[in-house]
Scaffold this motif. Structure first.
Motif, PDB file in Angstrom:
ATOM      1  N   ARG A   1       0.821  -1.221   0.000  1.00 17.97           N
ATOM      2  CA  ARG A   1       0.000   0.000   0.000  1.00 17.97           C
ATOM      3  C   ARG A   1       0.848   1.261   0.000  1.00 17.97           C
ATOM      4  NH1 ARG A   1      -0.842   2.065   5.428  1.00 17.97           N
ATOM      5  NH2 ARG A   1       0.038   0.687   7.021  1.00 17.97           N
ATOM      6  N   LEU A   2       2.167   1.110   0.146  1.00 15.46           N
ATOM      7  CA  LEU A   2       3.061   2.260   0.176  1.00 15.46           C
ATOM      8  C   LEU A   2       3.623   2.524  -1.213  1.00 15.46           C
ATOM      9  CD1 LEU A   2       5.077   1.356   3.407  1.00 15.46           C
ATOM     10  CD2 LEU A   2       2.998   2.728   3.220  1.00 15.46           C
ATOM     11  N   ASP A   3       3.702   3.771  -1.579  1.00 13.88           N
ATOM     12  CA  ASP A   3       4.214   4.149  -2.897  1.00 13.88           C
ATOM     13  C   ASP A   3       5.742   4.231  -2.833  1.00 13.88           C
ATOM     14  OD1 ASP A   3       4.436   4.981  -5.493  1.00 13.88           O
ATOM     15  OD2 ASP A   3       3.722   7.025  -5.137  1.00 13.88           O
ATOM     16  N   LEU A   4       6.358   3.065  -2.596  1.00 18.96           N
ATOM     17  CA  LEU A   4       7.802   3.002  -2.400  1.00 18.96           C
ATOM     18  C   LEU A   4       8.434   2.021  -3.384  1.00 18.96           C
ATOM     19  CD1 LEU A   4       8.017   2.780   1.504  1.00 18.96           C
ATOM     20  CD2 LEU A   4       8.537   4.785   0.095  1.00 18.96           C
ATOM     21  N   ASP A   5       9.598   2.375  -3.869  1.00 17.98           N
ATOM     22  CA  ASP A   5      10.413   1.475  -4.678  1.00 17.98           C
ATOM     23  C   ASP A   5      11.398   0.811  -3.714  1.00 17.98           C
ATOM     24  OD1 ASP A   5      12.015   0.162  -6.458  1.00 17.98           O
ATOM     25  OD2 ASP A   5      12.742   1.957  -7.498  1.00 17.98           O
ATOM     26  N   LEU A   6      11.002  -0.347  -3.190  1.00 23.32           N
ATOM     27  CA  LEU A   6      11.770  -1.003  -2.135  1.00 23.32           C
ATOM     28  C   LEU A   6      12.933  -1.808  -2.712  1.00 23.32           C
ATOM     29  CD1 LEU A   6       8.877  -2.300   0.144  1.00 23.32           C
ATOM     30  CD2 LEU A   6      10.555  -0.533   0.716  1.00 23.32           C
ATOM     31  N   ARG A   7      14.108  -1.562  -2.166  1.00 23.50           N
ATOM     32  CA  ARG A   7      15.276  -2.380  -2.514  1.00 23.50           C
ATOM     33  C   ARG A   7      15.572  -3.402  -1.428  1.00 23.50           C
ATOM     34  NH1 ARG A   7      20.081  -1.835  -4.500  1.00 23.50           N
ATOM     35  NH2 ARG A   7      20.875  -0.528  -2.809  1.00 23.50           N
ATOM     36  N   SER A   8      15.084  -3.124  -0.219  1.00 22.13           N
ATOM     37  CA  SER A   8      15.351  -4.028   0.882  1.00 22.13           C
ATOM     38  C   SER A   8      14.262  -3.875   1.932  1.00 22.13           C
ATOM     39  CB  SER A   8      16.723  -3.702   1.493  1.00 22.13           C
ATOM     40  OG  SER A   8      16.950  -4.427   2.687  1.00 22.13           O
ATOM     41  N   ALA A   9      13.844  -4.995   2.502  1.00 18.07           N
ATOM     42  CA  ALA A   9      12.927  -4.996   3.641  1.00 18.07           C
ATOM     43  C   ALA A   9      13.395  -6.106   4.567  1.00 18.07           C
ATOM     44  CB  ALA A   9      11.484  -5.225   3.198  1.00 18.07           C
TER      45      ALA A   9
END
Length: 265
Positions: free
Chosen positions: A85-93
């Motif tokens: 739901r977050l407008d994020l370009d995630l590289r790591s979680a």
């Protein structure tokens, strides 16, 4: 859009704590790995990767460049729904756990301070009383379910004096207009970070030294920084002031920075 990033900001995002804890507890114990920066901590600092950079040497490590994040088998429907739901370009979680009685020594993550570098967010899941997250020697008052941006290219460390582990969901993401906007929105309600407990104890010890000529003399001739730190820790303990070496070194660094800022003003 912000022209420069703040040291820290609480973002206008809230996460359901009990659901995250249940999902975290469902992860098999043998999936938690010791953190790769073994020289940075004492005790238990471990984690599991939900998303990892495609070029990372290990699941918990950062990538060498700006490769896309790749989901691991642990990135199940719950975590997908939470982060999707977050407008994020995630590289790591990553879920990062600091065990009771453990500490992460003061260090900087210089890769986060470069132009166009990733931005790191912290979402506390378990954060018992007794955990102190220090950024530039200030206690960041993060609470479970909140989301914080932290400039971790600056000196930071964590002490867990509690009887249970501290667990954060830590996200590395590419800069974006949306992320800048929610940082700017969150700044208005971000609580003030207080001085660290160690800084308060160090200042109390400084007052003792100022008022006691014999105590001053014991420290005056020590020229080696490591020996000086050890002497301060030992002497402070005599007066019931329990300081760690990082407390002394951080307070002295902050004092130098304050002096430089006053001199340049």
């Amino acid at each position: 859009m912000l022209t420069s990033l703040p040291l820290y900001a609480r973002l206008p995002l809230v996460f359901e704590v009990e659901a995250m804890r249940a999902a975290m507890q469902a992860i098999p114990a043998d999936h938690w790995q010791a953190h790769f920066n073994s020289g940075y901590y004492e005790g238990d600092w471990s984690g599991v990767a939900l998303i990892a950079p495609a070029d990372a040497p290990s699941a918990l490590a950062p990538g060498a460049g700006q490769a896309a994040g790749v989901a691991t088998p642990l990135y199940d429907a719950f975590w997908q729904g939470l982060l999707g739901r977050l407008d994020l370009d995630l590289r790591s979680a990553r879920l990062l756990r600091l065990g009771p009685g453990s500490r992460i020594r003061e260090h900087c993550d210089p890769d986060l301070g470069m132009p166009g570098s990733d931005m790191r967010l912290h979402i506390p899941i378990v954060s018992p009383v007794g955990v102190e997250f220090l950024l530039d020697n200030r206690r960041i008052p993060m609470q479970p379910g909140e989301c914080w941006f932290l400039d971790l290219s600056r000196p930071h460390r964590v002490e867990n004096r509690a009887d249970e582990a501290r667990v954060h969901l830590v996200l590395d993401c590419r800069p974006s207009r949306w992320l800048y906007q929610i940082i700017e929105t969150g700044l208005a309600s971000t609580p003030e970070a207080a001085a660290s407990h160690g800084t308060e104890l160090f200042q109390a010890f400084r007052r003792l030294v100022h008022d006691d000529a014999q105590l001053t003399a014991k420290l005056a001739d020590i020229t080696d920084a490591g020996d000086f730190t050890a002497a301060v820790v030992a002497l402070a303990g005599v007066y019931g002031l329990v300081l760690a070496p990082d407390d002394v070194q951080s307070a002295m660094r902050q004092g130098r920075r304050d002096w430089i800022e006053q001199w340049m003003a």
